[in-house]
Design an enzyme around this catalytic site. Structure first.
Site, PDB file in Angstrom:
ATOM      1  N   ARG A   1       0.978  -1.277  -0.156  1.00 49.92           N
ATOM      2  CA  ARG A   1       0.094  -0.075   0.027  1.00 49.92           C
ATOM      3  C   ARG A   1       0.918   1.335  -0.027  1.00 49.92           C
ATOM      4  NH1 ARG A   1      -2.364  -1.829   5.510  1.00 49.92           N
ATOM      5  NH2 ARG A   1       0.039  -2.307   5.798  1.00 49.92           N
TER       6      ARG A   1
ATOM      7  N   GLU B   1      13.449 -10.970  19.531  1.00 46.49           N
ATOM      8  CA  GLU B   1      12.887 -10.258  20.895  1.00 46.49           C
ATOM      9  C   GLU B   1      11.473 -10.089  21.031  1.00 46.49           C
ATOM     10  OE1 GLU B   1      14.652 -10.125  24.010  1.00 46.49           O
ATOM     11  OE2 GLU B   1      12.503 -10.636  24.271  1.00 46.49           O
TER      12      GLU B   1
ATOM     13  N   VAL C   1       7.910 -13.030  21.183  1.00 48.52           N
ATOM     14  CA  VAL C   1       7.285 -13.772  22.195  1.00 48.52           C
ATOM     15  C   VAL C   1       7.131 -12.485  23.358  1.00 48.52           C
ATOM     16  CG1 VAL C   1       7.368 -15.562  24.200  1.00 48.52           C
ATOM     17  CG2 VAL C   1       8.520 -15.863  21.982  1.00 48.52           C
TER      18      VAL C   1
ATOM     19  N   GLY D   1       5.489  -9.883  23.481  1.00 47.41           N
ATOM     20  CA  GLY D   1       5.531  -8.143  22.840  1.00 47.41           C
ATOM     21  C   GLY D   1       6.651  -7.280  23.597  1.00 47.41           C
TER      22      GLY D   1
ATOM     23  N   GLY E   1      -5.244  -3.175  18.164  1.00 45.95           N
ATOM     24  CA  GLY E   1      -4.053  -3.615  17.558  1.00 45.95           C
ATOM     25  C   GLY E   1      -3.465  -4.816  18.102  1.00 45.95           C
TER      26      GLY E   1
ATOM     27  N   GLU F   1      -4.185 -10.961  16.039  1.00 48.42           N
ATOM     28  CA  GLU F   1      -3.529 -11.309  14.848  1.00 48.42           C
ATOM     29  C   GLU F   1      -4.620 -10.756  13.520  1.00 48.42           C
ATOM     30  OE1 GLU F   1      -0.404 -12.858  14.431  1.00 48.42           O
ATOM     31  OE2 GLU F   1      -0.483 -11.961  16.463  1.00 48.42           O
TER      32      GLU F   1
ATOM     33  N   ASP G   1      -1.066 -18.921  18.276  1.00 51.95           N
ATOM     34  CA  ASP G   1      -0.252 -17.852  18.541  1.00 51.95           C
ATOM     35  C   ASP G   1       0.520 -18.270  19.773  1.00 51.95           C
ATOM     36  OD1 ASP G   1       0.714 -15.098  17.980  1.00 51.95           O
ATOM     37  OD2 ASP G   1       0.207 -14.914  20.107  1.00 51.95           O
TER      38      ASP G   1
ATOM     39  N   LYS H   1       4.743 -19.122  20.278  1.00 51.24           N
ATOM     40  CA  LYS H   1       5.504 -18.563  21.235  1.00 51.24           C
ATOM     41  C   LYS H   1       6.046 -19.618  22.328  1.00 51.24           C
ATOM     42  CE  LYS H   1       3.013 -14.346  20.845  1.00 51.24           C
ATOM     43  NZ  LYS H   1       1.699 -13.632  21.346  1.00 51.24           N
TER      44      LYS H   1
ATOM     45  N   GLY I   1       0.645  -5.124  20.994  1.00 53.53           N
ATOM     46  CA  GLY I   1       0.337  -3.610  21.058  1.00 53.53           C
ATOM     47  C   GLY I   1       1.485  -2.979  20.224  1.00 53.53           C
TER      48      GLY I   1
HETATM   49  N1  HSE Z   1      -1.910 -11.290  18.762  1.00 52.53           N
HETATM   50  C1  HSE Z   1      -0.631 -11.335  19.653  1.00 52.53           C
HETATM   51  C2  HSE Z   1      -1.178 -11.325  20.886  1.00 52.53           C
HETATM   52  C3  HSE Z   1       0.215 -10.293  19.243  1.00 52.53           C
HETATM   53  O1  HSE Z   1      -2.514 -10.980  21.191  1.00 52.53           O
HETATM   54  O2  HSE Z   1      -0.563 -11.682  21.777  1.00 52.53           O
HETATM   55  C4  HSE Z   1       1.521 -10.314  19.902  1.00 52.53           C
HETATM   56  O3  HSE Z   1       2.210 -11.472  19.542  1.00 52.53           O
END
Ligand code: HSE
Length: 409
Positions: free
Chosen positions: A51, A131, A134, A136, A189, A192, A203, A207, A305
Protein backbone atom coordinates in the site's frame (compact mmCIF):
# COMPACT_ATOMS: atom_id res chain seq x y z
CA UNK A 1 28.73 -5.31 8.05
CA UNK A 2 28.01 -2.20 10.14
CA UNK A 3 30.76 0.13 11.20
CA UNK A 4 30.71 1.49 14.70
CA UNK A 5 31.57 5.05 15.52
CA UNK A 6 29.42 7.85 14.28
CA UNK A 7 28.16 6.04 11.22
CA UNK A 8 24.50 6.09 10.27
CA UNK A 9 23.17 2.56 9.74
CA UNK A 10 20.62 2.35 6.94
CA UNK A 11 17.65 0.15 7.70
CA UNK A 12 14.58 -1.03 5.81
CA UNK A 13 11.21 -1.99 7.25
CA UNK A 14 9.29 -4.75 5.47
CA UNK A 15 5.57 -4.31 6.23
CA UNK A 16 4.12 -1.01 7.45
CA UNK A 17 1.30 -2.39 9.61
CA UNK A 18 0.82 -1.94 13.35
CA UNK A 19 4.31 -3.04 14.39
CA UNK A 20 6.24 -1.72 11.37
CA UNK A 21 4.79 1.76 11.75
CA UNK A 22 5.49 1.60 15.50
CA UNK A 23 9.14 0.84 14.76
CA UNK A 24 9.42 3.90 12.51
CA UNK A 25 7.83 6.04 15.24
CA UNK A 26 10.06 4.75 18.04
CA UNK A 27 13.20 5.21 15.93
CA UNK A 28 12.22 8.81 15.25
CA UNK A 29 10.95 9.66 18.74
CA UNK A 30 13.98 8.19 20.53
CA UNK A 31 16.58 8.92 17.84
CA UNK A 32 18.91 10.80 20.15
CA UNK A 33 19.17 8.09 22.82
CA UNK A 34 19.43 5.35 20.21
CA UNK A 35 22.25 7.18 18.43
CA UNK A 36 24.09 7.65 21.73
CA UNK A 37 23.69 3.98 22.67
CA UNK A 38 24.82 2.53 19.36
CA UNK A 39 27.53 5.08 18.72
CA UNK A 40 25.98 6.38 15.52
CA UNK A 41 22.40 6.27 14.38
CA UNK A 42 19.80 4.16 12.65
CA UNK A 43 18.04 5.69 9.66
CA UNK A 44 15.06 4.14 7.91
CA UNK A 45 15.87 4.32 4.21
CA UNK A 46 12.96 2.29 2.83
CA UNK A 47 9.61 0.96 3.93
CA UNK A 48 8.26 -1.89 1.82
CA UNK A 49 4.51 -2.35 1.61
CA UNK A 50 1.89 -3.14 -1.02
CA UNK A 51 0.00 0.00 0.00
CA UNK A 52 0.85 3.70 -0.12
CA UNK A 53 0.62 5.88 2.98
CA UNK A 54 0.26 9.46 1.69
CA UNK A 55 -0.90 10.72 5.12
CA UNK A 56 2.01 9.19 7.03
CA UNK A 57 5.09 11.27 7.89
CA UNK A 58 7.04 8.25 6.59
CA UNK A 59 4.99 8.03 3.37
CA UNK A 60 7.86 9.17 1.14
CA UNK A 61 9.98 6.19 2.24
CA UNK A 62 7.42 3.66 1.00
CA UNK A 63 8.43 1.49 -1.93
CA UNK A 64 6.84 -1.57 -3.51
CA UNK A 65 9.89 -3.33 -4.95
CA UNK A 66 11.76 -5.60 -2.54
CA UNK A 67 14.77 -5.80 -4.89
CA UNK A 68 15.56 -2.15 -4.21
CA UNK A 69 16.28 -3.12 -0.61
CA UNK A 70 18.02 -6.39 -1.41
CA UNK A 71 20.34 -4.80 -3.95
CA UNK A 72 21.15 -1.66 -1.95
CA UNK A 73 24.51 -2.31 -0.24
CA UNK A 74 23.86 0.64 2.08
CA UNK A 75 20.99 -1.25 3.72
CA UNK A 76 22.60 -3.55 6.28
CA UNK A 77 19.67 -3.98 8.67
CA UNK A 78 16.17 -5.16 7.79
CA UNK A 79 13.09 -5.26 10.01
CA UNK A 80 10.58 -7.91 8.99
CA UNK A 81 7.12 -7.03 10.28
CA UNK A 82 5.11 -8.55 7.47
CA UNK A 83 3.94 -11.55 9.49
CA UNK A 84 3.09 -15.02 8.22
CA UNK A 85 5.55 -17.51 6.84
CA UNK A 86 5.36 -16.97 3.08
CA UNK A 87 6.67 -13.64 1.72
CA UNK A 88 8.29 -13.00 5.10
CA UNK A 89 10.21 -16.30 4.83
CA UNK A 90 11.39 -15.62 1.29
CA UNK A 91 12.45 -12.03 2.03
CA UNK A 92 14.17 -12.99 5.29
CA UNK A 93 16.21 -15.73 3.63
CA UNK A 94 17.25 -13.46 0.81
CA UNK A 95 18.25 -10.63 3.15
CA UNK A 96 20.29 -12.95 5.39
CA UNK A 97 21.90 -14.60 2.35
CA UNK A 98 22.85 -11.12 1.13
CA UNK A 99 24.63 -10.46 4.44
CA UNK A 100 22.00 -8.17 5.97
CA UNK A 101 20.93 -8.60 9.59
CA UNK A 102 17.22 -9.22 10.12
CA UNK A 103 15.11 -8.35 13.15
CA UNK A 104 11.53 -9.59 13.45
CA UNK A 105 8.36 -9.78 15.54
CA UNK A 106 7.13 -12.70 13.44
CA UNK A 107 6.54 -15.66 15.77
CA UNK A 108 4.95 -17.74 13.04
CA UNK A 109 8.11 -17.55 10.94
CA UNK A 110 10.52 -18.05 13.84
CA UNK A 111 8.56 -21.06 15.14
CA UNK A 112 8.34 -22.64 11.69
CA UNK A 113 11.78 -21.82 10.23
CA UNK A 114 13.86 -20.37 13.06
CA UNK A 115 16.47 -23.12 13.02
CA UNK A 116 17.18 -22.73 9.30
CA UNK A 117 17.20 -18.92 9.45
CA UNK A 118 19.51 -18.90 12.48
CA UNK A 119 21.91 -21.25 10.71
CA UNK A 120 21.90 -19.03 7.64
CA UNK A 121 22.53 -15.94 9.78
CA UNK A 122 25.42 -17.82 11.44
CA UNK A 123 26.96 -18.74 8.07
CA UNK A 124 26.74 -15.15 6.90
CA UNK A 125 27.99 -13.65 10.16
CA UNK A 126 24.89 -11.50 10.68
CA UNK A 127 22.17 -11.28 13.31
CA UNK A 128 18.71 -12.83 13.22
CA UNK A 129 16.90 -11.48 16.27
CA UNK A 130 13.31 -11.94 17.42
CA UNK A 131 12.82 -10.48 20.91
CA UNK A 132 9.41 -9.10 19.85
CA UNK A 133 8.14 -12.50 18.76
CA UNK A 134 7.30 -13.58 22.34
CA UNK A 135 5.63 -11.45 24.99
CA UNK A 136 5.44 -8.21 22.94
CA UNK A 137 7.47 -5.62 24.85
CA UNK A 138 8.67 -8.00 27.59
CA UNK A 139 12.41 -8.73 27.51
CA UNK A 140 12.50 -12.54 27.55
CA UNK A 141 14.56 -13.86 24.62
CA UNK A 142 17.76 -11.94 25.45
CA UNK A 143 17.44 -12.65 29.20
CA UNK A 144 17.10 -16.37 28.46
CA UNK A 145 20.12 -16.27 26.14
CA UNK A 146 22.29 -14.04 28.33
CA UNK A 147 21.22 -13.29 31.88
CA UNK A 148 20.01 -16.85 32.60
CA UNK A 149 22.60 -18.60 30.42
CA UNK A 150 24.35 -20.15 33.43
CA UNK A 151 21.29 -22.20 34.30
CA UNK A 152 19.91 -25.49 33.15
CA UNK A 153 16.34 -24.41 32.44
CA UNK A 154 13.82 -27.07 33.26
CA UNK A 155 10.54 -25.24 32.79
CA UNK A 156 9.10 -22.21 31.07
CA UNK A 157 5.43 -21.31 31.01
CA UNK A 158 3.27 -18.27 30.79
CA UNK A 159 0.44 -16.16 29.54
CA UNK A 160 1.72 -15.69 26.01
CA UNK A 161 -1.20 -14.12 24.19
CA UNK A 162 -2.38 -10.59 24.96
CA UNK A 163 -5.62 -10.81 23.00
CA UNK A 164 -7.00 -13.84 24.83
CA UNK A 165 -5.91 -12.51 28.22
CA UNK A 166 -7.62 -9.21 27.37
CA UNK A 167 -10.80 -11.08 26.37
CA UNK A 168 -10.81 -13.32 29.46
CA UNK A 169 -10.17 -10.38 31.80
CA UNK A 170 -13.03 -8.35 30.27
CA UNK A 171 -15.39 -11.32 30.57
CA UNK A 172 -14.35 -12.02 34.17
CA UNK A 173 -14.01 -8.49 35.56
CA UNK A 174 -16.67 -6.62 33.59
CA UNK A 175 -19.02 -9.37 32.44
CA UNK A 176 -18.49 -8.21 28.83
CA UNK A 177 -19.13 -10.53 25.94
CA UNK A 178 -16.44 -12.45 24.10
CA UNK A 179 -17.30 -10.74 20.78
CA UNK A 180 -17.21 -7.27 22.32
CA UNK A 181 -13.78 -7.85 23.87
CA UNK A 182 -12.37 -9.40 20.70
CA UNK A 183 -13.50 -6.45 18.63
CA UNK A 184 -11.86 -4.05 21.13
CA UNK A 185 -8.63 -6.11 21.01
CA UNK A 186 -8.68 -5.79 17.23
CA UNK A 187 -9.22 -2.02 17.41
CA UNK A 188 -6.31 -1.70 19.84
CA UNK A 189 -4.00 -3.58 17.46
CA UNK A 190 -3.54 -6.58 19.77
CA UNK A 191 -5.11 -9.31 17.65
CA UNK A 192 -3.60 -11.14 14.71
CA UNK A 193 -4.90 -10.40 11.21
CA UNK A 194 -6.80 -13.65 11.57
CA UNK A 195 -7.83 -13.53 15.26
CA UNK A 196 -8.62 -17.24 15.30
CA UNK A 197 -4.83 -17.69 15.74
CA UNK A 198 -5.21 -15.90 19.10
CA UNK A 199 -8.51 -17.41 20.19
CA UNK A 200 -7.68 -20.99 19.23
CA UNK A 201 -4.26 -20.90 20.88
CA UNK A 202 -2.06 -21.16 17.75
CA UNK A 203 -0.29 -17.87 18.48
CA UNK A 204 0.56 -19.07 22.00
CA UNK A 205 1.69 -22.42 20.54
CA UNK A 206 4.18 -20.67 18.24
CA UNK A 207 5.51 -18.68 21.18
CA UNK A 208 5.92 -21.66 23.50
CA UNK A 209 7.78 -23.49 20.70
CA UNK A 210 10.24 -20.58 20.48
CA UNK A 211 10.68 -20.57 24.27
CA UNK A 212 11.13 -24.36 24.33
CA UNK A 213 13.80 -24.06 21.63
CA UNK A 214 15.67 -21.50 23.69
CA UNK A 215 15.22 -23.35 26.98
CA UNK A 216 16.08 -26.90 25.88
CA UNK A 217 17.99 -26.37 22.61
CA UNK A 218 15.54 -28.47 20.57
CA UNK A 219 13.22 -27.12 17.91
CA UNK A 220 9.59 -28.02 18.47
CA UNK A 221 7.07 -27.60 15.65
CA UNK A 222 3.77 -25.87 16.53
CA UNK A 223 1.83 -28.55 14.66
CA UNK A 224 3.22 -31.14 17.10
CA UNK A 225 2.06 -29.19 20.15
CA UNK A 226 -1.28 -30.03 21.74
CA UNK A 227 -3.20 -26.74 21.47
CA UNK A 228 -6.52 -25.64 22.95
CA UNK A 229 -7.76 -22.06 22.91
CA UNK A 230 -10.26 -20.19 25.06
CA UNK A 231 -13.32 -21.07 22.95
CA UNK A 232 -14.58 -23.57 25.53
CA UNK A 233 -14.23 -21.28 28.58
CA UNK A 234 -17.64 -20.10 29.83
CA UNK A 235 -18.61 -17.56 32.48
CA UNK A 236 -19.87 -20.50 34.58
CA UNK A 237 -16.34 -21.97 34.51
CA UNK A 238 -14.89 -18.63 35.54
CA UNK A 239 -17.35 -18.45 38.46
CA UNK A 240 -16.67 -21.99 39.65
CA UNK A 241 -12.92 -21.42 39.36
CA UNK A 242 -13.32 -18.34 41.58
CA UNK A 243 -15.25 -20.34 44.18
CA UNK A 244 -12.40 -22.87 44.28
CA UNK A 245 -9.85 -20.02 44.69
CA UNK A 246 -8.52 -20.14 41.12
CA UNK A 247 -8.46 -17.92 37.98
CA UNK A 248 -8.66 -19.27 34.43
CA UNK A 249 -5.80 -18.30 32.11
CA UNK A 250 -4.58 -19.55 28.75
CA UNK A 251 -1.08 -20.91 29.33
CA UNK A 252 1.68 -22.17 27.10
CA UNK A 253 3.89 -24.55 29.01
CA UNK A 254 7.12 -26.46 28.31
CA UNK A 255 8.99 -28.59 30.80
CA UNK A 256 11.90 -30.98 30.56
CA UNK A 257 11.53 -34.60 31.59
CA UNK A 258 14.34 -36.63 33.16
CA UNK A 259 14.87 -38.92 30.16
CA UNK A 260 15.76 -35.99 27.86
CA UNK A 261 12.23 -35.54 26.57
CA UNK A 262 9.88 -32.59 27.01
CA UNK A 263 6.22 -31.75 27.38
CA UNK A 264 5.05 -28.72 25.40
CA UNK A 265 1.40 -27.69 25.17
CA UNK A 266 -1.14 -24.84 25.25
CA UNK A 267 -4.51 -24.77 26.98
CA UNK A 268 -6.73 -23.02 29.50
CA UNK A 269 -5.63 -23.72 33.08
CA UNK A 270 -7.00 -23.06 36.52
CA UNK A 271 -4.28 -21.15 38.39
CA UNK A 272 -4.31 -20.66 42.18
CA UNK A 273 -5.26 -17.06 43.01
CA UNK A 274 -2.20 -16.71 45.24
CA UNK A 275 0.14 -17.41 42.30
CA UNK A 276 1.61 -14.16 40.87
CA UNK A 277 0.68 -15.16 37.33
CA UNK A 278 -3.01 -15.35 38.30
CA UNK A 279 -3.02 -11.56 38.71
CA UNK A 280 -1.75 -10.89 35.19
CA UNK A 281 -4.70 -9.22 33.49
CA UNK A 282 -5.71 -7.42 30.32
CA UNK A 283 -3.16 -7.33 27.53
CA UNK A 284 -0.34 -8.02 29.97
CA UNK A 285 1.66 -11.23 29.55
CA UNK A 286 3.94 -13.00 32.00
CA UNK A 287 6.52 -15.69 31.47
CA UNK A 288 7.89 -17.81 34.30
CA UNK A 289 11.30 -19.41 33.78
CA UNK A 290 12.63 -22.02 36.18
CA UNK A 291 16.41 -22.48 36.21
CA UNK A 292 18.36 -24.91 38.39
CA UNK A 293 20.52 -22.12 39.81
CA UNK A 294 18.27 -19.06 39.85
CA UNK A 295 15.02 -20.78 40.82
CA UNK A 296 11.92 -19.09 39.49
CA UNK A 297 11.90 -15.75 37.62
CA UNK A 298 8.79 -14.06 36.28
CA UNK A 299 8.96 -11.59 33.37
CA UNK A 300 5.91 -9.31 33.15
CA UNK A 301 4.77 -6.61 30.76
CA UNK A 302 2.61 -5.66 27.78
CA UNK A 303 2.24 -8.70 25.56
CA UNK A 304 0.91 -6.99 22.44
CA UNK A 305 0.36 -3.55 20.94
CA UNK A 306 2.12 -1.23 18.56
CA UNK A 307 4.65 0.62 20.70
CA UNK A 308 5.49 -2.15 23.22
CA UNK A 309 6.23 -4.53 20.35
CA UNK A 310 8.16 -1.83 18.50
CA UNK A 311 10.18 -1.25 21.68
CA UNK A 312 11.46 -4.85 21.50
CA UNK A 313 12.13 -4.63 17.75
CA UNK A 314 14.13 -1.43 18.13
CA UNK A 315 16.19 -2.93 20.97
CA UNK A 316 17.06 -5.84 18.66
CA UNK A 317 18.02 -3.38 15.91
CA UNK A 318 20.37 -1.71 18.37
CA UNK A 319 21.84 -5.09 19.40
CA UNK A 320 22.37 -5.99 15.75
CA UNK A 321 24.33 -2.77 15.28
CA UNK A 322 26.33 -3.09 18.50
CA UNK A 323 27.10 -6.79 17.99
CA UNK A 324 27.93 -6.48 14.30
CA UNK A 325 31.45 -7.84 14.78
CA UNK A 326 30.21 -10.83 16.81
CA UNK A 327 26.48 -11.49 16.43
CA UNK A 328 24.80 -13.17 19.40
CA UNK A 329 22.22 -15.41 17.79
CA UNK A 330 20.13 -18.09 19.42
CA UNK A 331 20.61 -21.68 18.38
CA UNK A 332 18.55 -24.84 18.50
CA UNK A 333 18.65 -28.14 16.69
CA UNK A 334 15.89 -30.38 15.38
CA UNK A 335 14.24 -32.56 18.00
CA UNK A 336 14.32 -36.24 17.10
CA UNK A 337 11.26 -38.48 16.93
CA UNK A 338 9.81 -39.21 20.34
CA UNK A 339 11.21 -36.06 21.94
CA UNK A 340 7.79 -34.69 22.84
CA UNK A 341 5.61 -36.62 25.24
CA UNK A 342 2.01 -36.99 24.15
CA UNK A 343 0.00 -34.33 25.99
CA UNK A 344 -2.59 -36.99 26.79
CA UNK A 345 0.00 -38.61 29.07
CA UNK A 346 0.63 -35.53 31.23
CA UNK A 347 -0.25 -36.27 34.84
CA UNK A 348 -2.17 -33.38 36.39
CA UNK A 349 -5.17 -32.34 38.44
CA UNK A 350 -8.32 -31.43 36.50
CA UNK A 351 -11.34 -29.14 36.73
CA UNK A 352 -14.51 -30.73 35.39
CA UNK A 353 -17.98 -29.15 34.97
CA UNK A 354 -20.80 -31.57 34.27
CA UNK A 355 -24.52 -32.15 34.47
CA UNK A 356 -23.91 -35.73 35.67
CA UNK A 357 -24.69 -36.76 39.25
CA UNK A 358 -22.10 -36.91 42.00
CA UNK A 359 -22.60 -40.66 42.36
CA UNK A 360 -21.94 -41.17 38.62
CA UNK A 361 -18.74 -39.11 38.89
CA UNK A 362 -17.61 -40.98 42.02
CA UNK A 363 -18.26 -44.31 40.35
CA UNK A 364 -16.29 -43.25 37.26
CA UNK A 365 -13.29 -41.67 38.98
CA UNK A 366 -12.94 -43.95 41.98
CA UNK A 367 -12.89 -43.39 45.72
CA UNK A 368 -11.04 -40.32 47.03
CA UNK A 369 -10.34 -38.83 43.59
CA UNK A 370 -12.52 -35.72 44.01
CA UNK A 371 -10.61 -33.00 45.88
CA UNK A 372 -13.23 -30.26 45.86
CA UNK A 373 -16.80 -29.91 44.76
CA UNK A 374 -19.40 -27.18 44.02
CA UNK A 375 -22.99 -27.67 42.99
CA UNK A 376 -25.41 -25.11 41.52
CA UNK A 377 -28.82 -25.80 40.01
CA UNK A 378 -28.16 -29.40 39.10
CA UNK A 379 -24.69 -28.70 37.72
CA UNK A 380 -21.49 -29.98 39.34
CA UNK A 381 -17.97 -28.60 39.23
CA UNK A 382 -15.14 -30.66 40.69
CA UNK A 383 -11.39 -30.60 41.10
CA UNK A 384 -9.78 -34.01 40.76
CA UNK A 385 -6.62 -35.66 42.01
CA UNK A 386 -3.99 -36.31 39.33
CA UNK A 387 -4.91 -38.21 36.17
CA UNK A 388 -3.54 -38.27 32.66
CA UNK A 389 -6.04 -37.14 30.05
CA UNK A 390 -6.01 -40.66 28.66
CA UNK A 391 -6.93 -42.12 32.07
CA UNK A 392 -9.56 -39.47 32.67
CA UNK A 393 -11.21 -39.91 29.27
CA UNK A 394 -11.29 -43.67 29.78
CA UNK A 395 -12.76 -43.27 33.29
CA UNK A 396 -15.41 -40.75 32.24
CA UNK A 397 -16.44 -42.83 29.22
CA UNK A 398 -19.59 -41.39 27.70
CA UNK A 399 -20.57 -39.22 30.68
CA UNK A 400 -21.75 -35.78 29.60
CA UNK A 401 -18.87 -33.33 30.34
CA UNK A 402 -19.34 -29.56 29.87
CA UNK A 403 -15.77 -28.33 30.46
CA UNK A 404 -12.49 -29.97 31.41
CA UNK A 405 -9.34 -27.93 32.06
CA UNK A 406 -5.97 -28.65 33.63
CA UNK A 407 -5.17 -27.29 37.11
CA UNK A 408 -1.76 -25.73 37.67
CA UNK A 409 0.02 -26.48 40.93
N1 HSE B 1 -1.86 -11.28 18.71
C1 HSE B 1 -0.73 -11.33 19.58
C2 HSE B 1 -1.24 -11.28 21.02
C3 HSE B 1 0.17 -10.19 19.30
O1 HSE B 1 -2.41 -10.92 21.22
O2 HSE B 1 -0.51 -11.63 21.94
C4 HSE B 1 1.49 -10.23 20.01
O3 HSE B 1 2.25 -11.34 19.62
Amino acid sequence: MFERGTVMVNAAILGFGTVGSGVAEVLRENAEGIARAVGGGIKVKYILDLRDFPESPFGDLVIHDFDLILCDPEVTLVVETIGGARAAYDYTKRCLAAGKSVVTSNKELVAAHGQELLELAGEKGVSYLFEASVGGGIPIIRPMLSSLAGNRIDEVFGILNGTTNFILTGMIEKGRSFEDMLSEAQNLGYAELDPSADVEGYDAARKICILAGLAFGKGVRPEDVSTRGIGGVTLRDVQYAGEFGFRIKLLGRAYALPEGRAAVYVGPHLIPERSPIAGVDGVMNAIVVHGNAVGECMFYGPGAGKLPTASAVVADMMDAVRDAAAPRNAHWEAAGDGYLVDARDIDTGWYIRTSESLSALRAALGVGKIRALREHSGELAILTENFTQRELSAALGDLNIGSMFMVLG
